[in-house]
Design a protein around this motif. Structure first.
Motif, PDB file in Angstrom:
ATOM      1  N   THR A   1       4.831  14.617 -10.363  1.00  0.00           N
ATOM      2  CA  THR A   1       5.377  16.017 -10.355  1.00  0.00           C
ATOM      3  C   THR A   1       4.145  17.075  -9.332  1.00  0.00           C
ATOM      4  N   TYR A   2       4.402  18.162  -9.608  1.00  0.00           N
ATOM      5  CA  TYR A   2       3.878  19.193  -8.849  1.00  0.00           C
ATOM      6  C   TYR A   2       2.321  19.068  -8.392  1.00  0.00           C
ATOM      7  N   ASP A   3       2.090  19.040  -7.200  1.00  0.00           N
ATOM      8  CA  ASP A   3       0.674  19.110  -6.686  1.00  0.00           C
ATOM      9  C   ASP A   3      -0.263  17.954  -7.169  1.00  0.00           C
ATOM     10  N   SER A   4       0.316  16.808  -7.501  1.00  0.00           N
ATOM     11  CA  SER A   4      -0.615  15.782  -8.145  1.00  0.00           C
ATOM     12  C   SER A   4      -0.672  14.724  -7.049  1.00  0.00           C
ATOM     13  N   MET A   5      -1.739  13.987  -7.240  1.00  0.00           N
ATOM     14  CA  MET A   5      -2.251  12.830  -6.202  1.00  0.00           C
ATOM     15  C   MET A   5      -2.183  11.628  -6.848  1.00  0.00           C
ATOM     16  N   VAL A   6      -1.778  10.657  -6.169  1.00  0.00           N
ATOM     17  CA  VAL A   6      -1.666   8.949  -6.372  1.00  0.00           C
ATOM     18  C   VAL A   6      -2.610   8.273  -5.714  1.00  0.00           C
ATOM     19  N   ARG A   7      -3.883   8.008  -6.060  1.00  0.00           N
ATOM     20  CA  ARG A   7      -4.715   7.340  -5.259  1.00  0.00           C
ATOM     21  C   ARG A   7      -4.081   5.833  -4.844  1.00  0.00           C
ATOM     22  N   ALA A   8      -4.712   5.483  -3.462  1.00  0.00           N
ATOM     23  CA  ALA A   8      -4.465   4.305  -2.951  1.00  0.00           C
ATOM     24  C   ALA A   8      -4.443   2.950  -3.814  1.00  0.00           C
ATOM     25  N   GLY A   9      -3.300   2.241  -3.906  1.00  0.00           N
ATOM     26  CA  GLY A   9      -3.162   1.063  -4.574  1.00  0.00           C
ATOM     27  C   GLY A   9      -2.807   1.054  -5.996  1.00  0.00           C
ATOM     28  N   CYS A  10      -2.217   2.441  -6.446  1.00  0.00           N
ATOM     29  CA  CYS A  10      -1.847   2.400  -7.827  1.00  0.00           C
ATOM     30  C   CYS A  10      -0.485   2.199  -7.971  1.00  0.00           C
ATOM     31  N   ARG A  11      -0.198   1.975  -8.922  1.00  0.00           N
ATOM     32  CA  ARG A  11       1.424   1.834  -9.388  1.00  0.00           C
ATOM     33  C   ARG A  11       2.007   2.652 -10.488  1.00  0.00           C
ATOM     34  N   ILE A  12       2.941   3.567 -10.254  1.00  0.00           N
ATOM     35  CA  ILE A  12       3.247   4.474 -10.975  1.00  0.00           C
ATOM     36  C   ILE A  12       4.776   3.569 -11.713  1.00  0.00           C
ATOM     37  N   GLY A  13       4.363   3.450 -12.903  1.00  0.00           N
ATOM     38  CA  GLY A  13       5.425   2.537 -13.586  1.00  0.00           C
ATOM     39  C   GLY A  13       7.081   3.108 -13.605  1.00  0.00           C
ATOM     40  N   LYS A  14       7.988   2.269 -13.975  1.00  0.00           N
ATOM     41  CA  LYS A  14       9.531   2.530 -13.931  1.00  0.00           C
ATOM     42  C   LYS A  14       9.676   3.687 -15.214  1.00  0.00           C
ATOM     43  N   ASN A  15      10.197   4.835 -14.877  1.00  0.00           N
ATOM     44  CA  ASN A  15      10.467   5.730 -15.743  1.00  0.00           C
ATOM     45  C   ASN A  15       9.456   6.599 -16.346  1.00  0.00           C
ATOM     46  N   ALA A  16       8.371   6.351 -15.416  1.00  0.00           N
ATOM     47  CA  ALA A  16       6.862   7.038 -15.738  1.00  0.00           C
ATOM     48  C   ALA A  16       7.011   8.614 -15.392  1.00  0.00           C
ATOM     49  N   VAL A  17       6.069   9.306 -15.822  1.00  0.00           N
ATOM     50  CA  VAL A  17       5.910  10.577 -15.290  1.00  0.00           C
ATOM     51  C   VAL A  17       4.413  10.916 -15.107  1.00  0.00           C
ATOM     52  N   VAL A  18       4.101  11.670 -14.159  1.00  0.00           N
ATOM     53  CA  VAL A  18       2.614  12.095 -13.720  1.00  0.00           C
ATOM     54  C   VAL A  18       2.829  13.480 -13.697  1.00  0.00           C
ATOM     55  N   GLY A  19       2.147  13.886 -14.727  1.00  0.00           N
ATOM     56  CA  GLY A  19       1.955  15.598 -14.731  1.00  0.00           C
ATOM     57  C   GLY A  19       1.436  16.271 -13.666  1.00  0.00           C
ATOM     58  N   ALA A  20       1.825  17.465 -13.585  1.00  0.00           N
ATOM     59  CA  ALA A  20       1.507  18.474 -12.279  1.00  0.00           C
ATOM     60  C   ALA A  20      -0.079  18.716 -12.319  1.00  0.00           C
ATOM     61  N   LYS A  21      -0.417  18.477 -11.044  1.00  0.00           N
ATOM     62  CA  LYS A  21      -1.722  18.624 -10.812  1.00  0.00           C
ATOM     63  C   LYS A  21      -2.783  17.506 -11.235  1.00  0.00           C
ATOM     64  N   SER A  22      -1.899  16.328 -11.626  1.00  0.00           N
ATOM     65  CA  SER A  22      -2.852  15.464 -12.028  1.00  0.00           C
ATOM     66  C   SER A  22      -3.531  14.512 -11.012  1.00  0.00           C
ATOM     67  N   THR A  23      -4.381  13.645 -10.906  1.00  0.00           N
ATOM     68  CA  THR A  23      -4.952  12.815 -10.284  1.00  0.00           C
ATOM     69  C   THR A  23      -4.905  11.247 -10.728  1.00  0.00           C
ATOM     70  N   VAL A  24      -4.286  10.470 -10.135  1.00  0.00           N
ATOM     71  CA  VAL A  24      -3.969   9.137 -10.811  1.00  0.00           C
ATOM     72  C   VAL A  24      -4.693   8.121 -10.192  1.00  0.00           C
ATOM     73  N   GLN A  25      -5.519   7.647 -10.823  1.00  0.00           N
ATOM     74  CA  GLN A  25      -6.634   6.527 -10.168  1.00  0.00           C
ATOM     75  C   GLN A  25      -6.547   5.043 -10.912  1.00  0.00           C
ATOM     76  N   GLY A  26      -5.348   4.943 -11.552  1.00  0.00           N
ATOM     77  CA  GLY A  26      -5.046   3.654 -12.043  1.00  0.00           C
ATOM     78  C   GLY A  26      -3.605   3.345 -12.307  1.00  0.00           C
ATOM     79  N   ASP A  27      -3.282   2.427 -12.689  1.00  0.00           N
ATOM     80  CA  ASP A  27      -1.785   1.784 -12.949  1.00  0.00           C
ATOM     81  C   ASP A  27      -1.150   2.753 -14.185  1.00  0.00           C
ATOM     82  N   VAL A  28      -0.024   3.371 -13.713  1.00  0.00           N
ATOM     83  CA  VAL A  28       0.736   4.068 -14.864  1.00  0.00           C
ATOM     84  C   VAL A  28       1.619   3.112 -15.618  1.00  0.00           C
ATOM     85  N   PRO A  29       1.711   2.624 -16.725  1.00  0.00           N
ATOM     86  CA  PRO A  29       2.641   1.889 -17.418  1.00  0.00           C
ATOM     87  C   PRO A  29       3.998   2.396 -17.400  1.00  0.00           C
ATOM     88  N   ASP A  30       4.956   1.533 -17.404  1.00  0.00           N
ATOM     89  CA  ASP A  30       6.377   1.974 -17.566  1.00  0.00           C
ATOM     90  C   ASP A  30       6.636   2.954 -18.606  1.00  0.00           C
TER      91      ASP A  30
END
Length: 306
Positions: free
Chosen positions: A210-239
């Motif tokens: 979602t809006y203005d978020s960042m996914v760091r290199a090498g991460c996996r956003i899982g199936k049907n998962a949600v990344v909240g607005a303005k978040s910084t993902v630094q690991g795998d997000v589970p399904d």
């Protein structure tokens, strides 16, 4: 959310379809890609008369000449052109198509949604490693090369999203990537930022970034998962999980999916090392260090690599 079906008037649709098919046919042929891109941009910007005058040897101002030259991607440079590890053969054509994509977005027609979505779908079919059906690619999307991107069917990428494919980027079916999100596939060493590692980054089926978020290199956003607005993902997000924050932490499982979602710790696990993409640089590479820094630590001990 239910949406209305919108279409162009029949006469306008006929013109749009003919134009897109003409560009598609030329890009599918053996014709020089630079010439196809140049001709397309000259006409989209309404500069055909000036271009023909210049080609006929008539006088043009220096500013006019720069503008007219700039329609040809062979006369342009992009930031990614400087990246030492890129595939030179693939990049040549990708650069030309990327130039057409970027310049098209600066035309008034880029705001004509029905036309623009169809035009970008056609370009994606030529540029991306894989482009699914029914893509909705909105204005201002940028990428490093384009040819290291795979996108599945029925996926939407909204305005001003950056898709970094310096490594490899896989985006699944029915994914939604909101405005101003950034998804990376390369990272820099914390001490020597000229040292680059490339990774395979994955956004799996039905996920939402979602809006203005960042996914760091090498991460996996899982199936049907949600990344909240303005978040910084630094690991795998589970399904089926929802994460938010900077750094992003697990909040909860999506309602109704508890029975199939794996329990996880609050802190996301970073598995980027498993997805690193090794590369070799040419032996005759003329190395260019734009910073010219002395990176020797004051204690004389080399710092560990990131």
């Amino acid at each position: 959310m239910t949406k209305r079906h919108v279409s162009l008037p029949a006469e306008a649709d006929e013109g749009v379809t003919a134009f897109i098919e003409q560009v598609d046919d030329r890009l599918s042929s053996e014709e020089d890609t630079c010439e196809v891109v140049r001709d397309t941009l000259v006409d989209l910007f309404g500069d055909r008369d000036a271009y023909e005058r210049w080609q006929a040897g008539e006088d043009v101002t220096p500013a006019e000449r720069v503008r007219l030259q700039g329609y040809d991607p062979c006369n342009a440079t992009l930031e990614s052109e400087y990246y030492a590890e890129k595939d030179e053969e693939q990049y040549t054509r990708s650069k030309h198509l990327q130039w057409l994509w970027r310049q098209f977005d600066d035309t008034p027609m880029a705001d004509n949604i029905d036309f623009a979505l169809r035009f970008r779908q056609m370009l994606a079919n030529h540029l991306f490693a894989e482009a699914g059906d029914n893509l909705r690619l909105f204005k201002g999307i940028t990428f490093t090369y384009g040819h290291n991107i795979e996108i599945g069917d029925n996926t939407v990428v909204h305005d001003d999203v950056h898709l970094d494919d310096r490594g490899r980027l896989t985006i699944g079916d029915r994914v939604s990537i909101s405005d101003s999100a950034h998804i990376y596939s390369h990272d820099h060493d914390v001490n020597d930022q000229t040292a680059v590692r490339n990774f395979h980054t994955i956004v799996d089926d039905d996920a939402r970034v979602t809006y203005d978020s960042m996914v760091r290199a090498g991460c996996r956003i899982g199936k049907n998962a949600v990344v909240g607005a303005k978040s910084t993902v630094q690991g795998d997000v589970p399904d089926h999980h929802i994460v938010a924050g900077s750094p992003a932490r697990d909040i909860r499982v999506k309602p109704g999916w508890e029975s199939v979602a794996d329990p996880v710790e609050e802190k996301l696990v970073n598995r980027a090392d498993e997805r690193e993409i090794e590369y070799d640089l040419p032996d005759d590479l003329d190395v260019f260090d734009e910073f010219q820094r002395d990176l020797t630590p004051p204690d004389g001990v080399d710092a560990p690599q990131n």
